[in-house]
Motif scaffolding. Structure first.
Motif, PDB file in Angstrom:
ATOM      1  N   ASP A  18       0.866  -1.146  -0.132  1.00  0.00           N
ATOM      2  CA  ASP A  18       0.146  -0.028   0.020  1.00  0.00           C
ATOM      3  C   ASP A  18       0.799   1.353   0.107  1.00  0.00           C
ATOM      4  O   ASP A  18       0.682   2.248  -0.918  1.00  0.00           O
ATOM      5  N   ARG A  19       1.900   1.206   0.864  1.00  0.00           N
ATOM      6  CA  ARG A  19       2.799   2.317   0.825  1.00  0.00           C
ATOM      7  C   ARG A  19       3.407   2.815  -0.544  1.00  0.00           C
ATOM      8  O   ARG A  19       3.612   3.677  -0.890  1.00  0.00           O
ATOM      9  N   LYS A  20       3.923   1.723  -1.067  1.00  0.00           N
ATOM     10  CA  LYS A  20       4.357   1.757  -2.291  1.00  0.00           C
ATOM     11  C   LYS A  20       3.658   2.351  -3.313  1.00  0.00           C
ATOM     12  O   LYS A  20       3.821   3.058  -4.264  1.00  0.00           O
ATOM     13  N   ILE A  21       2.332   1.821  -3.358  1.00  0.00           N
ATOM     14  CA  ILE A  21       1.437   2.346  -4.297  1.00  0.00           C
ATOM     15  C   ILE A  21       1.258   3.907  -4.146  1.00  0.00           C
ATOM     16  O   ILE A  21       0.977   4.647  -5.031  1.00  0.00           O
ATOM     17  N   THR A  30      -0.738   9.655 -12.891  1.00  0.00           N
ATOM     18  CA  THR A  30      -1.047   9.220 -14.238  1.00  0.00           C
ATOM     19  C   THR A  30      -0.449   7.683 -14.815  1.00  0.00           C
ATOM     20  O   THR A  30      -0.705   7.283 -15.921  1.00  0.00           O
ATOM     21  N   LEU A  31       0.050   7.273 -14.003  1.00  0.00           N
ATOM     22  CA  LEU A  31       0.812   5.821 -14.315  1.00  0.00           C
ATOM     23  C   LEU A  31      -0.507   4.723 -14.339  1.00  0.00           C
ATOM     24  O   LEU A  31      -1.550   5.082 -13.612  1.00  0.00           O
ATOM     25  N   SER A  32      -0.346   3.982 -15.035  1.00  0.00           N
ATOM     26  CA  SER A  32      -1.159   2.840 -15.472  1.00  0.00           C
ATOM     27  C   SER A  32      -1.140   2.067 -14.182  1.00  0.00           C
ATOM     28  O   SER A  32      -0.237   1.941 -13.432  1.00  0.00           O
ATOM     29  N   ALA A  40       5.247  -1.610  -7.556  1.00  0.00           N
ATOM     30  CA  ALA A  40       4.929  -2.009  -5.906  1.00  0.00           C
ATOM     31  C   ALA A  40       5.233  -3.553  -5.907  1.00  0.00           C
ATOM     32  O   ALA A  40       5.087  -3.961  -4.697  1.00  0.00           O
ATOM     33  N   GLY A  41       5.468  -4.048  -6.893  1.00  0.00           N
ATOM     34  CA  GLY A  41       5.743  -5.682  -6.723  1.00  0.00           C
ATOM     35  C   GLY A  41       4.606  -6.543  -6.886  1.00  0.00           C
ATOM     36  O   GLY A  41       4.607  -7.751  -6.130  1.00  0.00           O
ATOM     37  N   LEU A  42       3.332  -6.140  -7.364  1.00  0.00           N
ATOM     38  CA  LEU A  42       2.147  -6.950  -7.408  1.00  0.00           C
ATOM     39  C   LEU A  42       1.904  -7.056  -9.081  1.00  0.00           C
ATOM     40  O   LEU A  42       2.222  -6.498  -9.743  1.00  0.00           O
ATOM     41  N   TRP A  48      -5.050  -3.091  -8.353  1.00  0.00           N
ATOM     42  CA  TRP A  48      -6.233  -2.092  -8.583  1.00  0.00           C
ATOM     43  C   TRP A  48      -7.081  -2.325  -7.496  1.00  0.00           C
ATOM     44  O   TRP A  48      -7.733  -1.351  -7.058  1.00  0.00           O
ATOM     45  N   ARG A  49      -7.140  -3.592  -6.853  1.00  0.00           N
ATOM     46  CA  ARG A  49      -8.142  -3.632  -5.642  1.00  0.00           C
ATOM     47  C   ARG A  49      -7.545  -2.845  -4.637  1.00  0.00           C
ATOM     48  O   ARG A  49      -8.411  -2.184  -3.913  1.00  0.00           O
ATOM     49  N   ARG A  50      -6.496  -2.740  -4.429  1.00  0.00           N
ATOM     50  CA  ARG A  50      -5.962  -2.015  -3.438  1.00  0.00           C
ATOM     51  C   ARG A  50      -6.166  -0.415  -3.601  1.00  0.00           C
ATOM     52  O   ARG A  50      -6.336   0.237  -2.515  1.00  0.00           O
TER      53      ARG A  50
END
Length: 166
Positions: A18-21, A30-32, A40-42, A48-50
């Motif tokens: 979450d913090r990285k997001i 504007t990042l996809s 974020a390593g996901l 997207w859910r986070r």
């Protein structure tokens, strides 16, 4: 408006993902989702859910474009301190509504200590600030209005530190 501690109690605790997001989106909203997920390593779906959860919980309030003040011709920043002898709720509500309606006022804080209010104002020049000043003193009975013009912006960011979140 609830205090910050009560808002924090309603949050799902943030983890490293979450913090990285949040750091990625604060740097460039504007990042996809795919780009944020990669950084974020996901994978994209959990990322997207986070992001959706962070929006629903109000951690992400909105996504905006940051404009260049010089190119918008509002390169002069003025910090305005206001002191008043009036401290009734009715006066404060009217004053806050009136000041909040001034587009040149970007930030408006009620303060503790010897200053009652602090404003951050952007204008093209001193003459334009004089117009803002005249609106301020016209709208309310103020004890003191002091203005300081920023000579140089040394640091500016809209990114909040993520390390303090629960």
């Amino acid at each position: 408006m609830p205090g910050l501690s009560s808002l924090a109690q309603n949050l799902t605790p943030l983890d490293g993902f979450d913090r990285k997001i949040l750091e990625c989106l604060q740097e460039d909203a504007t990042l996809s989702v795919a780009e944020v997920a990669q950084r974020a390593g996901l994978s994209p779906s959990p990322c997207w859910r986070r992001i959706r959860r962070l929006e629903e919980e109000g951690v992400i309030r909105r996504r905006v474009a940051l404009l260049d003040p010089a190119k918008m011709r509002v390169g002069v920043t003025v910090f305005v301190t206001i002191r008043t002898n009036r401290h009734s709720m009715d006066w404060a509500e009217r004053f806050c509504r009136a000041v909040s309606a001034i587009p040149e006022v970007l930030e408006f804080h009620r303060m503790s200590g010897s200053v009652d209010y602090l404003l951050r104002v952007v204008v093209p020049d001193i003459a334009a600030y004089d117009g803002v000043y005249k609106r301020l003193i016209e709208m309310a009975d103020l004890f003191d209005v002091s203005s300081s013009f920023s000579m140089e912006q040394i640091k500016y960011t809209t990114a909040l530190p993520t390390g303090y979140a629960p």
